[in-house]
Structure formats: structure tokens, C-alpha cells
Design an enzyme around this catalytic site. Structure first.
Site, PDB file in Angstrom:
ATOM      1  CE  LYS A  96     -29.693  41.278 173.245  1.00  0.00           C
ATOM      2  NZ  LYS A  96     -29.144  42.199 172.122  1.00  0.00           N
ATOM      3  CB  THR A 149     -27.749  33.382 167.555  1.00  0.00           C
ATOM      4  OG1 THR A 149     -27.825  34.254 166.515  1.00  0.00           O
ATOM      5  CG2 THR A 149     -27.448  31.823 166.750  1.00  0.00           C
ATOM      6  NE  ARG A 208     -36.036  42.905 171.753  1.00  0.00           N
ATOM      7  CZ  ARG A 208     -35.464  43.975 171.922  1.00  0.00           C
ATOM      8  NH1 ARG A 208     -35.510  45.145 172.102  1.00  0.00           N
ATOM      9  NH2 ARG A 208     -33.756  43.444 171.334  1.00  0.00           N
ATOM     10  CE  LYS A 231     -30.277  43.971 166.062  1.00  0.00           C
ATOM     11  NZ  LYS A 231     -31.635  42.786 165.889  1.00  0.00           N
ATOM     12  CB  ALA A 241     -32.271  47.339 174.515  1.00  0.00           C
ATOM     13  CG  PHE A 243     -29.000  47.032 171.982  1.00  0.00           C
ATOM     14  CD1 PHE A 243     -28.122  46.656 170.036  1.00  0.00           C
ATOM     15  CD2 PHE A 243     -29.800  48.352 171.247  1.00  0.00           C
ATOM     16  CE1 PHE A 243     -29.379  47.243 169.351  1.00  0.00           C
ATOM     17  CE2 PHE A 243     -30.460  48.477 170.221  1.00  0.00           C
ATOM     18  CZ  PHE A 243     -30.059  48.364 169.738  1.00  0.00           C
ATOM     19  CG  PHE A 295     -18.445  34.547 164.445  1.00  0.00           C
ATOM     20  CD1 PHE A 295     -18.501  34.650 163.053  1.00  0.00           C
ATOM     21  CD2 PHE A 295     -19.194  34.455 165.707  1.00  0.00           C
ATOM     22  CE1 PHE A 295     -19.599  36.090 163.036  1.00  0.00           C
ATOM     23  CE2 PHE A 295     -20.259  35.578 165.429  1.00  0.00           C
ATOM     24  CZ  PHE A 295     -20.301  36.114 164.307  1.00  0.00           C
ATOM     25  CD1 TRP A 332     -25.287  31.717 163.315  1.00  0.00           C
ATOM     26  CD2 TRP A 332     -23.508  30.275 162.240  1.00  0.00           C
ATOM     27  NE1 TRP A 332     -24.571  31.675 161.443  1.00  0.00           N
ATOM     28  CE2 TRP A 332     -23.880  31.232 161.067  1.00  0.00           C
ATOM     29  CE3 TRP A 332     -22.657  29.467 161.511  1.00  0.00           C
ATOM     30  CZ2 TRP A 332     -24.420  31.045 159.849  1.00  0.00           C
ATOM     31  CZ3 TRP A 332     -22.820  29.144 160.210  1.00  0.00           C
ATOM     32  CH2 TRP A 332     -22.824  30.201 159.581  1.00  0.00           C
TER      33      TRP A 332
END
Length: 558
Positions: free
Chosen positions: A73, A75, A96, A107, A275, A303, A383, A411
Site C-alpha cells: 500500500k 509502495t 504516517r 512488519k 489502524a 492496513f 510481483f 516497485w
């Protein structure tokens, strides 16, 4: 040649001096308070000067429920912001700040990934500009003043059994969830049960992220309820004369932080409530400032959309008067396979049928988001190894559900890989199609608000709570807090309160274990299921791999 890690890519970034990033936004060097050469705070004086300017378009990036496979998210938020700038429109990014707890826990870092990152990555994921430390200090100053007041005679007649202000620290430490304080004799005060939450769950964090200026900040801090008397009347932070000193500690932290992406585009990184246990959005002051300075502001909510997006809409937008213009819903083929029942170790194998099963999770989020009246586009975060047949399953599914899915390669390629998404998002935002409205009205009862979220967002049969919790909610309504929105503290991994139930489950209830009144922040927290406001470390925390190299560089941080 070995693929570069995120931290290696970030370390090789060709960063511009932060004054040049500020200049692109029209911020004079005198209004930038530098922290080194690559990050700075923006002065309140400059922010005040923007009040007459029109706002740009507000774009929310959210996601399906998180899985160990990764969704990307942040990224995507960064890649989309870079891409909008690449197609000739002015965009700023708002995210954030990272908490040390998950950085050293499970994480990892929170600055994007690959060639869609915000830098300086190491600083952002560690101490940054000290905002979290200031919040921790202000919160714990109040805790110390409560116990000190009781020690010196308790003029406010605080019932020590009804102190609701816990302490905080920005680290995962399950041993501190429930403690006994003030042991050791008369000189140490009156023994009582207490506990710690993680800093990102602090009401002070929520207040900093919702306040509009220092005056509003101090007023909100003063409104916080810290304890109750024997007659059950509330004791506020201002009753202890703590709000002024807390504001002093938070003065610099209140000013938004300006940094840059790998492509030298402006990024506001400020505030960091989780969140799953808080409201999950960056600060209102950063978002509003960015909206005055850019044509498009790309922000994220933590999230999955069931938590972050719902709170963004029902708490942040409601409180700040924001009107989102478009939403990006992020998904990956790998995560959809996991939602379709595939184990993590089997994700490399092509499985269009599993993707199709997992699309139920995507579809539920898509339907929920449309219920807020904001146009939605799905971003398929690519990916390596994703099959064309698997991607086609998603694009067809999304089309059948009245939206469009765009394959994104940010990415690997940076903003260039998200240009198609940028074109679509800009078109949606400028179409005027947004008719945003929160999920529920302010005058609805507090438990009815909880139940509405449970039914309409989690697709539960009902929210359940015992008489004690319902009575507490009724008491707060009688005290004038019934108009407040609710902040659901719930596992991020599922629509249910069971983190193992992926996909789009039905036939479940949402048990409310506890409710907390955040009178200063302006919402009621409903703690559901087994969620903890002080997380623990996993069996193999990320901290075990983080170290300094022989050259003094940070290694292992994401």
C-alpha cells in the site's frame, strides 16, 4: 547480479537538499526548520499563510486485508505520487511516520519499497525528527502528574480504582500490558494496577493527528479524561494543569515533516496512529497543508480498507471536513492467492483458480468503498512471477463489479511503472463523480454505530457487547459524547475478529470486549476480540537481524 534490497536502493538515492524540495512547493527557506540536509519541519507561520488558497484533489490509497504475501500500500502511494508528477501534474504524498514497535518486531520499515520509496529511509524508520518521542514524553508526563497529585493529597478526589490513563512506550513489550505500580513503600505512592499501551495507540497521538493548530491541540489535550471520582464524575487533564506543559513538549512535533521520494517529489510524513488499534491516518495539518500546495495529494490509511479506509472516512474526513475525490484499492496476485487458500510456500506456482477464490476479499472491499460514494480504481501491485492468466482473472473480476483494475510496476520501475494508474486516478478525481458521505450520522447511538460498522463493513451478523459495556456507552451519551464517531480496535487480518479467517467470511459476530472514551481526540474506541493495544514481539523479531555494518550503515532494516 543480486537484486538490491530496499535499503540499498534508498542509500543510493540522489537526494536534493530539502530547501530545494520546499522551494518547489513555494516554501521559503526561512519557513523550513531543517533536521540535517534532507528533512525539515514546516513552520506554523507558513501554514497559517495558506488559509485562503483552494484545495487540490485528495486521493486515498487503501488495500485488501494484509497477508504475509504483502500488498504494498505505501509502495503504491509513493509510486502513484511519483507517477502523477511524471505525467505533468503537481502531486504531493502524505503518509504516517513509522513506529519502532513493528520496525523491530514483524512488519519492518514503512517508507515504501523498491524504486517507490521515501527517503531518508533509515531516519524515517528510526528516530526521524523525534515526534514519537515527544508524544511519549507528553503522554507519560500526564501519567506522572496523576500519580503525583494523588500522592500530595488528592485534592481532586480521584478514585485510584478508576484511573483510565495508562502509560505508553514506542516498542512492543507484552510484559507491560498489565502491571502493578507504586510498590516499595509510602514514599512511592499508593499501589494500584496499571499498564502500558504502545505510543501509536495513545490518545495524544490521535490528538496531534487531528488538531489544526497549537491552540486546538491544547484544548483537545485539556479535554482528555484521565480518571473518575467516586461519584463517577470525570477528571480531565486540564484539572491537573497538565495541558500547558504537554503542549510545550509537542510544539515542534505538531509541525509537519517534509522529505522526498527517490524521484525528488515532496512527501509529508507526519503522525502515526495504528489502524488496528487507533484511527490509522497521517495528521490533518499535514494533509491540509499539502492540499494547499499541490494539485493532487496522495495519502494512505493503514492496513485494509475495512479498518484504515473506514476510519479515514468516518473519523478523519468527518472531523477535518475533507472531501476525498478518488480511492485506489491495492491488491497483489500473491495476496489474493492466500485469500484463496494457498499457503505462503506455494505462492510461486501459477494458480488462477485460487486467485479467483481470493477475489472475494477484493470484491467485498470494493463494494464497501463504493458505499462511501467515492469512485474507486483497483491497483494490481505487480510481483515478479505473476502470470498473465492470474492478472486477467483480477481485471475481469473487477470489470464485472463495475470498476477498473490497472497493472502497476512501480516497485521495479518507480513512477514510470504507475503512469497508467496515474492517468486513471487523475481522470476520476477530476470527473466530479465523488459524492462522499460517511457511513453513519452523528446522532446515531454509540452502540448502533459500532453495530453499523460490524454489519456493513465487516458483514457480520451483529456486534455483541455485555450489559456493562452498553451501560457505559449510554452513560457517555448522557454526558454529551453520543455524537462522537467510533474507532474500531480489531485484527487487521480478517473481516472477523479471528485473524485466521481470510477471504470474505459471513455468519460471524463482532464481540466488543472493552470501550474507551477518547474525549480529546473526539472518538470512542471499541476494543474487539483479542486485539491488544500493546503488541508483543514475534518468536523471531526483526531486531535480531538489524545491526550496523563495518562502514557504519544500518543493515537489516527492511
Amino acid at each position: 547480479m543480486a537484486q538490491k534490497t530496499d535499503i540499498e536502493i534508498a542509500r543510493a538515492a540522489d537526494k536534493l537538499p530539502i530547501r530545494e524540495i520546499g522551494a518547489r512547493l513555494g516554501i521559503d527557506e526561512a519557513d523550513l526548520l531543517p533536521y540535517g540536509h534532507d528533512k525539515a519541519k514546516i513552520s506554523q507561520r507558513f501554514i497559517d499563510s495558506l488559509k485562503g488558497r483552494p484545495d487540490g484533489k485528495l486521493i486515498l490509497v487503501t488495500a485488501i486485508n494484509p497477508t504475509p504475501a504483502g500488498e504494498g500500500k505505501t509502495t503504491t502511494t509513493v509510486g502513484l505520487g511519483d507517477a502523477i508528477n511524471r505525467i505533468g501534474r503537481r502531486a504531493a504524498i502524505c503518509i504516517r511516520e513509522a513506529s519502532l514497535g513493528p520496525n523491530f518486531g514483524m512488519k519492518g520499515g514503512a517508507a515504501g519499497g523498491g524504486y517507490a520509496q521515501i527517503v531518508p529511509m533509515e531516519d524515517m524508520n528510526l528516530h526521524f525528527t523525534g515526534d514519537f518521542h515527544a508524544i511519549t514524553a507528553a503522554h507519560n508526563l500526564l501519567a506522572a502528574m496523576i500519580d503525583n497529585h494523588i500522592y500530595w493529597g488528592n485534592a481532586l478526589e480521584i478514585d485510584t480504582r478508576r484511573i483510565v490513563w495508562r502509560r505508553v512506550m514506542d516498542m512492543n513489550d507484552r510484559a507491560l500490558r498489565q502491571i502493578t505500580a507504586s510498590l516499595g513503600g509510602v514514599m512511592n505512592g499508593f499501589p494500584r494496577e496499571a499498564g502500558f499501551d504502545i505510543t501509536v495507540a495513545s490518545e495524544v497521538m490521535a490528538i496531534l493527528c487531528l488538531a489544526t493548530d497549537l491552540t486546538d491541540l491544547q484544548n483537545r489535550l485539556g479535554d482528555m479524561i484521565v480518571a473518575y471520582r467516586r461519584d463517577k464524575t470525570p477528571v480531565f487533564a486540564r484539572d491537573l494543569d497538565a495541558d500547558g506543559a504537554m503542549t510545550v513538549l509537542l510544539r515542534d512535533a505538531m509541525q509537519p515533516n517534509l522529505v522526498q521520494t527517490l524521484e525528488n517529489n515532496p512527501a509529508f510524513v507526519h503522525g502515526g496512529p495504528f489502524a488496528n488499534i487507533a484511527h490509522g491516518c497521517n495528521s490533518v495539518i499535514a494533509t491540509r497543508t499539502a492540499l494547499k500546495l499541490a494539485d493532487f495529494v496522495v495519502t494512505e490509511a493503514g492496513f485494509g480498507a475495512d479498518l484504515g479506509a473506514e476510519k479515514f472516512f468516518d473519523i478523519k474526513c468527518r472531523k477535518a471536513g475533507l472531501h476525498p475525490d478518488a480511492v485506489v484499492l491495492v491488491a497483489t496476485i500473491r495476496a489474493l492467492k492466500m485469500n484463496g487458500g494457498v499457503a505462503k510456500e506455494d505462492l510461486a506456482r501459477a494458480d488462477p483458480e485460487a486467485v479467483a477464490r481470493g477475489c472475494a476479499n477484493l470484491g467485498r472491499h470494493l463494494s464497501n468503498l463504493k458505499g462511501f460514494g467515492v469512485p474507486v480504481v483497483v491497483a494490481i501491485n505487480h510481483f515478479e512471477g505473476d502470470g498473465d492468466a492470474e492478472t486477467a482473472v483480477v481485471t475481469d473480476y473487477v470489470r464485472q463489479h463495475g470498476a477498473e483494475a490497472v497493472l502497476c510496476r512501480h516497485w521495479a520501475e518507480g513512477g514510470k511503472g504507475a503512469e497508467a494508474l496515474a492517468e486513471r486516478v487523475v481522470a476520476l478525481a477530476e470527473s466530479g463523480a465523488s459524492s462522499f458521505a460517511p457511513l453513519y450520522e452523528e446522532q446515531m447511538g454509540l452502540f448502533d454505530k459500532i453495530d453499523t460498522i460490524a454489519r456493513r463493513i465487516y458483514h457480520a451478523d451483529q456486534a455483541i457487547a455485555d450489559a456493562k459495556i452498553r451501560d457505559q456507552l449510554h452513560a457517555w451519551e448522557a454526558q454529551g459524547y453520543g455524537h462522537l464517531p467510533v474507532c474500531m480496535a480489531k485484527t487487521q487480518y480478517s473481516f472477523t475478529t479471528d485473524p485466521t479467517r481470510r477471504g470474505a467470511p459471513t455468519g460471524h459476530d463482532v464481540p466488543v470486549r472493552e470501550v474507551r472514551l477518547s474525549a480529546g481526540a473526539g472518538f470512542v474506541v471499541a476494543v474487539c476480540g483479542e486485539i491488544m493495544t500493546m503488541p508483543g514481539l514475534p518468536s523471531r523479531p526483526a531486531a535480531e537481524k538489524i545491526r550496523l555494518s563495518e562502514t557504519g550503515h544500518v543493515e537489516g532494516l527492511f
